[in-house]
Design a protein around this motif. Structure first.
Motif, short mmCIF file in Angstrom:
data_model
loop_
_atom_site.label_atom_id
_atom_site.label_comp_id
_atom_site.label_asym_id
_atom_site.label_seq_id
_atom_site.Cartn_x
_atom_site.Cartn_y
_atom_site.Cartn_z
N TYR A 51 34.77 70.97 47.92
CA TYR A 51 34.62 70.40 46.57
C TYR A 51 34.00 69.01 46.64
O TYR A 51 33.06 68.70 45.88
CB TYR A 51 35.96 70.34 45.84
N ASP A 52 34.52 68.16 47.51
CA ASP A 52 33.98 66.79 47.62
C ASP A 52 32.50 66.82 48.01
O ASP A 52 31.70 66.03 47.47
CB ASP A 52 34.78 65.97 48.64
N GLN A 53 32.11 67.71 48.91
CA GLN A 53 30.71 67.82 49.30
C GLN A 53 29.85 68.30 48.13
O GLN A 53 28.76 67.77 47.88
CB GLN A 53 30.55 68.76 50.49
N TRP A 54 30.35 69.30 47.41
CA TRP A 54 29.61 69.81 46.25
C TRP A 54 29.47 68.71 45.20
O TRP A 54 28.42 68.54 44.61
CB TRP A 54 30.31 71.03 45.66
N ALA A 55 30.57 68.00 44.91
CA ALA A 55 30.57 66.97 43.86
C ALA A 55 29.61 65.83 44.19
O ALA A 55 29.06 65.20 43.29
CB ALA A 55 31.98 66.44 43.65
N GLU A 56 29.40 65.58 45.46
CA GLU A 56 28.48 64.52 45.87
C GLU A 56 27.02 64.98 45.81
O GLU A 56 26.15 64.24 45.37
CB GLU A 56 28.81 64.05 47.28
N PHE A 57 26.76 66.21 46.25
CA PHE A 57 25.38 66.66 46.41
C PHE A 57 24.77 67.32 45.18
O PHE A 57 23.65 67.00 44.78
CB PHE A 57 25.29 67.64 47.60
N TRP A 58 25.48 68.28 44.57
CA TRP A 58 24.85 69.16 43.59
C TRP A 58 24.54 68.56 42.23
O TRP A 58 23.56 68.97 41.59
CB TRP A 58 25.68 70.44 43.44
N PRO A 59 25.29 67.59 41.70
CA PRO A 59 24.93 67.07 40.37
C PRO A 59 23.51 66.51 40.28
O PRO A 59 22.90 66.58 39.22
CB PRO A 59 25.98 65.98 40.12
#
Length: 177
Positions: A51-59
């Motif tokens: 989740y933390d990786q997604w929240a940092e990269f995908w937005p």
């Protein structure tokens, strides 16, 4: 009833941790398989690190159709701590993961488990995963967390296999029993 599908990138020796180290050559076959998978899902389950990786990269990503999917899909996060990074449509799973997913399966649509080793391991060990999809890189990494370490014996029925032009093996399995 919702289908729960786990998807993981692996090295040939089963390492799932840090797939950006070994999954480096994308091609149309790999992209199309990923796009077809996410088109069936209206919710995802993630572990805290993923989740933390997604929240940092995908937005801020423009990698389509994945950025649009990830930024819009409902995200259920398996963690005991509050989420520090904000990401659209994300919430912490209330209660136990296994019971939560069993209840989630009663709805309509599809649920994905992406890039979360411990979540995938827990759900495989408790027979909640309906399908396991693997993208296997033709690389032996040697070290890192392996997806199947610590799991009880599992019987898997092969559903599909395909080799991409870049040499990645895309395999789909259905757990039996």
């Amino acid at each position: 009833m919702r289908k729960v599908v786990a998807f993981e990138f692996l090295s040939l020796d089963g390492v799932a941790e840090g797939p950006d180290r070994f999954f480096t050559a994308w091609d149309d076959v790999v992209d199309e398989a990923g796009a077809a998978l996410i088109a069936t899902q209206d919710a995802v389950i993630l572990g805290r690190r993923s989740y933390d990786q997604w929240a940092e990269f995908w937005p801020s990503s423009d990698i389509e159709p994945f950025a649009t999917f990830i930024n819009r899909v409902v995200k259920h996060v398996a963690t005991s701590a509050p989420l520090e990074r904000e990401c659209a449509n994300a919430s912490v799973i209330d209660g136990g993961l296994v019971d939560f997913v069993r209840d989630l399966k009663d709805g309509q649509g599809g649920v994905g488990v992406h890039a979360s080793i411990s979540v995938t391991q827990t759900l495989l060990a408790t027979s909640i995963i309906d399908e396991l999809k693997l993208a296997i890189a033709p690389v032996i990494v040697g070290s890192g967390r392996r997806l199947f370490d610590g799991l009880p014996p599992l019987q898997l029925e092969p559903i599909r296999s395909l080799t991409s032009p870049s040499g990645y093996l895309l395999v789909d399995y259905r757990p039996i029993g």
